[in-house]
Scaffold this motif. Structure first.
Motif, short mmCIF file in Angstrom:
data_model
loop_
_atom_site.label_atom_id
_atom_site.label_comp_id
_atom_site.label_asym_id
_atom_site.label_seq_id
_atom_site.Cartn_x
_atom_site.Cartn_y
_atom_site.Cartn_z
N PRO A 85 0.61 -1.29 -0.12
CA PRO A 85 -0.12 -0.02 0.01
C PRO A 85 0.67 1.33 0.00
N ARG A 86 2.10 1.26 0.67
CA ARG A 86 3.02 2.41 0.59
C ARG A 86 3.00 2.58 -0.72
N GLY A 87 3.53 1.70 -1.64
CA GLY A 87 3.81 1.91 -3.11
C GLY A 87 2.78 2.56 -3.76
N GLY A 88 1.54 2.02 -3.51
CA GLY A 88 0.29 2.54 -4.00
C GLY A 88 0.10 4.24 -3.71
N LEU A 89 0.54 4.59 -2.34
CA LEU A 89 0.23 5.75 -1.85
C LEU A 89 1.49 6.77 -2.67
N GLU A 90 2.86 6.30 -3.04
CA GLU A 90 3.40 6.88 -3.76
C GLU A 90 3.12 7.31 -4.97
N GLY A 91 2.50 6.36 -6.01
CA GLY A 91 1.99 6.59 -6.97
C GLY A 91 0.96 7.37 -7.08
N THR A 92 -0.06 7.36 -5.96
CA THR A 92 -1.21 8.41 -5.80
C THR A 92 -0.53 9.85 -5.47
N ARG A 93 0.54 9.85 -4.80
CA ARG A 93 1.16 11.29 -4.74
C ARG A 93 1.52 11.93 -6.06
N ALA A 94 2.11 11.03 -6.69
CA ALA A 94 2.67 11.44 -8.10
C ALA A 94 1.32 11.90 -9.02
N LEU A 95 0.46 11.17 -8.98
CA LEU A 95 -0.61 11.57 -9.84
C LEU A 95 -1.53 12.95 -9.22
N ALA A 96 -1.61 12.92 -7.82
CA ALA A 96 -1.99 14.27 -7.27
C ALA A 96 -1.27 15.42 -7.69
N THR A 97 -0.07 15.29 -7.56
CA THR A 97 1.08 16.54 -7.93
C THR A 97 0.88 16.84 -9.53
N ALA A 98 0.77 15.75 -10.36
CA ALA A 98 0.68 16.07 -11.61
C ALA A 98 -0.77 16.93 -12.15
N TYR A 99 -1.87 16.39 -11.44
CA TYR A 99 -3.16 16.92 -11.78
C TYR A 99 -3.59 18.03 -10.85
N GLY A 100 -2.72 18.12 -9.93
CA GLY A 100 -2.88 19.33 -9.00
C GLY A 100 -4.07 19.25 -8.04
N LEU A 101 -4.34 18.06 -7.55
CA LEU A 101 -5.53 17.64 -6.58
C LEU A 101 -5.29 18.02 -5.01
N GLU A 102 -6.01 18.41 -4.62
CA GLU A 102 -5.97 18.76 -3.04
C GLU A 102 -5.88 17.75 -2.34
N HIS A 103 -6.91 16.81 -2.53
CA HIS A 103 -7.08 15.65 -1.69
C HIS A 103 -7.31 14.28 -2.43
N VAL A 104 -6.66 13.32 -2.18
CA VAL A 104 -6.93 12.18 -3.21
C VAL A 104 -6.80 11.03 -2.04
N LEU A 105 -7.74 10.10 -2.17
CA LEU A 105 -8.01 8.78 -1.29
C LEU A 105 -7.66 7.68 -2.24
N MET A 106 -6.48 7.27 -1.86
CA MET A 106 -6.19 6.12 -2.59
C MET A 106 -7.09 4.87 -1.94
N VAL A 107 -7.49 4.14 -3.22
CA VAL A 107 -8.55 2.96 -2.94
C VAL A 107 -7.80 1.65 -3.80
N ASP A 108 -7.05 1.04 -3.17
CA ASP A 108 -6.41 -0.16 -3.76
C ASP A 108 -7.20 -1.49 -3.38
N VAL A 109 -7.99 -1.99 -4.43
CA VAL A 109 -8.62 -3.27 -4.46
C VAL A 109 -7.98 -4.32 -4.94
N GLY A 110 -7.27 -5.07 -4.25
CA GLY A 110 -6.71 -6.31 -4.51
C GLY A 110 -7.45 -7.44 -4.62
N GLY A 111 -6.87 -8.71 -4.42
CA GLY A 111 -7.87 -9.79 -4.45
C GLY A 111 -8.15 -10.15 -3.15
N THR A 112 -7.76 -9.83 -1.93
CA THR A 112 -8.16 -10.22 -0.64
C THR A 112 -8.61 -9.05 0.11
N THR A 113 -7.84 -7.54 0.01
CA THR A 113 -8.03 -6.59 0.62
C THR A 113 -8.33 -5.28 -0.09
#
Length: 644
Positions: free
Chosen positions: A255-283
């Motif tokens: 999930p930390r990897g997902g958050l790092e990618g989410t931060r990159a997206l938030a920075t690129a698109y200038g988004l104030e608040h982004v919630l990461m929702v990573d839906v895998g196989g189990t969680t």
């Protein structure tokens, strides 16, 4: 340049993302729980076909600078309690009450330690203490302790060093090797005993699970004569060699990897608040990025139990693409049990007898059995139909079509529960993982979220996010005397440790980026102040406070980027065809299907629609529109005025 390989090992699927300095190449493969090194090499071999146009494992390995690896195995081992029985040596029986203060702590302590607790008195002479230790260690091992944590004395660790010396004299090396000891103050310098001891217990439990697999993977790499070592991605966002990694820091690293990618997206698109929702196989893992900052706890938590190390603030719920959907007490329940990779959803054809959202979406028409996982994996609709009829439709006394609609609605609601409490007015949902894009619109609408961002690398986004990590080490030492001289002594000792460790990582300290910080904490370990440190600075502490000197050393690696070009003019998206998709018990319509890779930036269309990306499918519900961004990502907007 050399390639960088990022691998995110999940319970059902393992994701592989390769960066060559310019472009990303990626794939997915089934996780092999019987031998995790197998799916690691299967995945690298599979992705080599995309890199070179033909399978060539050796060539890719020898062109790779580093392999950065994250795994859920430690997390899964703790959830399933699959690990060694632990023993605990303390000097005060009341410590156990502190470790079992909450309901979550009681349950975890009883599962990991139980009654295997020994009390010794370090205030006695060496001879008497030796007798106590021999008797208590023998009893703990007789009671089944496979690993022992020692937590005695004050925060300075003096008593534990004395105990260690006695144990080394009293027990032969082979015994101490077969029943490893962990000394709490050596492992964590936290002055709060309960957090320090819990950190030692959890690490001791997780270590053998990680050790067997990781060293086996390293051995296989050596047999391929790979130059550079396997790096383990940690939950603090950095990576390190296997021998320099701490098992506890692999917990929730994906999930930390997902958050790092989410931060990159938030920075690129200038988004104030982004919630990461990573839906895998189990969680489903949920985290927050606000003002391009990842929400992080100074003292993280594992299953609600506070530990001594920082962790990103990620909440996990037992809902994923392989979560079992069943009827209990007349209601449809989603998760937390999962079918995992084996046997997997019924439609996988591996003998699964439980229904999942993957089976539901196959029968609804959202998934195309010919294109699932880019056509690499055949889905059996008849198996899904039989299982859902038997386990859901018949117990509820309803038809199959109504069962499918109600199962999807239950899944939307369960997914919405996982992030609903964190939604703000400015929230954008970044939904990824294999199952996230299929259900993001339905779950978002229930929580009032009007904007959903689906990355073009959604299927392997956590592996993509690992690509923002560097090789790093973090050190902390509590200053027992808050003086300039004490701080300088601690500074020099930490610098020596960092120089040795980074050399073993393959980097000279002079080429790394050091960050020195003085942290002032109160008696409970809460941060009062943080200031940059330079030798000669005098730590300032108030009554009941103490100072901690922290060193973070980073050897920077190349990072990928998220394109930030201006959005081109809008143009109609071009469908490749239609698919019959059910949206109600009696409603089946021809829904346009849009291959994401074939759409130009600026392409727009309205739902209902299906957008197929590489290894993922997005369901665009009625009342939503989608737009392809300049970076090739998918931005969905709910244009309805009120939540459904």
């Amino acid at each position: 340049m050399d390639h960088l390989i990022n691998i995110d090992n999940g319970g059902t699927l393992t994701d592989i993302c390769v960066w060559d300095g310019t472009d990303f190449t990626f794939t997915k493969t089934l996780t092999t729980p019987f031998d995790l090194s197998q799916c690691l090499f299967d995945g690298i071999a599979k992705v080599s076909e995309n890199v070179f146009g033909g399978r060539d494992l050796e060539r890719l390995l020898h062109r790779t600078r580093h392999i950065r690896y994250s795994t859920t195995q430690g997390t899964n081992a703790l959830v399933e309690r699959k690990g060694p029985s632990l023993g605990l040596i303390v000097d005060d029986a009341s410590v156990v009450a502190d470790l079992r203060a909450t309901e979550q702590e009681r349950g975890l302590f009883d599962d990991l330690v139980g009654l295997r607790v020994a009390v010794v008195d370090p205030g006695t002479g060496d001879e008497e203490l030796s007798a106590q230790l021999v008797a208590q260690v023998n009893k703990l091992t007789t009671d089944g302790a496979a690993r022992i944590v020692v937590a005695v004395g004050d925060a300075d660790g003096e008593a534990e060093r004395r105990v260690r010396g006695i144990l080394l004299r009293c027990f032969p090396r082979h015994l101490l090797g077969s029943v490893p000891f962990l000394y709490s103050w050596e492992f964590a310098t936290d002055r709060v005993p309960a957090r320090r001891i819990w950190s030692g217990l959890l690490n001791s439990f997780l270590h053998p699970v990680m050790e067997r697999f990781l060293y086996n993977a390293e051995d296989r790499l050596r047999r391929h004569r790979v130059r550079n070592p396997l790096l383990i991605y940690r939950n603090d966002g950095a990576s390190s060699r296997v021998a320099k990694s701490v098992a506890l820091k692999t917990y929730s690293s994906g999930p930390r990897g997902g958050l790092e990618g989410t931060r990159a997206l938030a920075t690129a698109y200038g988004l104030e608040h982004v919630l990461m929702v990573d839906v895998g196989g189990t969680t489903t893992d949920v985290g927050s990025v606000k003002q391009a900052r990842i929400a992080t706890d100074r003292r993280g938590a594992v299953e609600g139990v506070r530990i001594s190390f920082p962790m990103s603030d990620v909440h996990s719920s037992g809902i994923g693409g392989s979560s079992i959907i069943q009827v209990r007490d007349g209601d449809i329940q989603v998760g937390p049990e999962s079918v995992g990779a084996a046997p997997g959803p019924a439609c996988f054809g591996f003998g699964g007898t439980s229904a999942t959202i993957t089976d539901v979406n196959l029968l609804l028409g959202v998934l195309d059995p010919a294109t699932y996982l880019d056509g690499d994996f055949a889905l059996d609709a008849e198996r899904s139909r039989a299982v859902i009829t038997e386990t859901v439709a018949e117990p509820l006394g309803i038809g199959l079509d109504e069962a499918l609609v109600r199962m999807e609605a239950a899944y939307f609601a369960r997914m919405a529960e996982s992030f609903g409490a964190l939604v703000e007015e400015s929230t954008t949902l970044a939904a990824f993982g294999g199952a996230g894009p299929m259900s993001a619109c339905g779950a978002a609408r229930l929580t009032g979220v009007r904007r959903v961002l689906i990355p073009r690398l959604a299927a392997v986004f956590s592996a993509f996010g690992i690509g923002f990590s560097d090789i790093g080490r973090t050190y902390e030492v509590t200053l027992t005397t808050p003086s300039a001289d004490a701080a300088v002594d601690a500074h020099d000792a930490l610098a020596d440790r960092a120089e040795r460790d980074m050399f073993q990582e393959g980097y000279e300290l002079v080429g790394c980026r050091p960050e020195w910080t003085l942290v002032t904490e109160d008696g409970d370990g809460a941060v009062v102040a943080e200031t940059p440190y330079r030798p000669g600075d005098v730590p300032t502490v108030g009554s009941g406070e103490h100072a901690v000197l922290r060193l973070a050393v980073t050897a920077e690696l190349p990072h990928g980027t998220v394109p930030t070009a201006a959005q081109p003019p809008a143009s109609p998206a071009v469908p490749s065809g239609n698919r019959k998709v059910r949206s109600g018990a009696t409603q089946v319509g021809d829904v346009p299907v849009y291959p994401l890779a074939e759409q130009r930036p600026g392409a727009i269309a309205a739902g209902p629609a299906i957008v197929e990306g590489p290894f993922f499918t997005t369901r665009v519900l009625d009342g939503w529109t989608f737009e392809v961004t300049a970076g090739g990502d998918l931005l969905l907007t709910d244009i309805t005025s009120t939540p459904a």
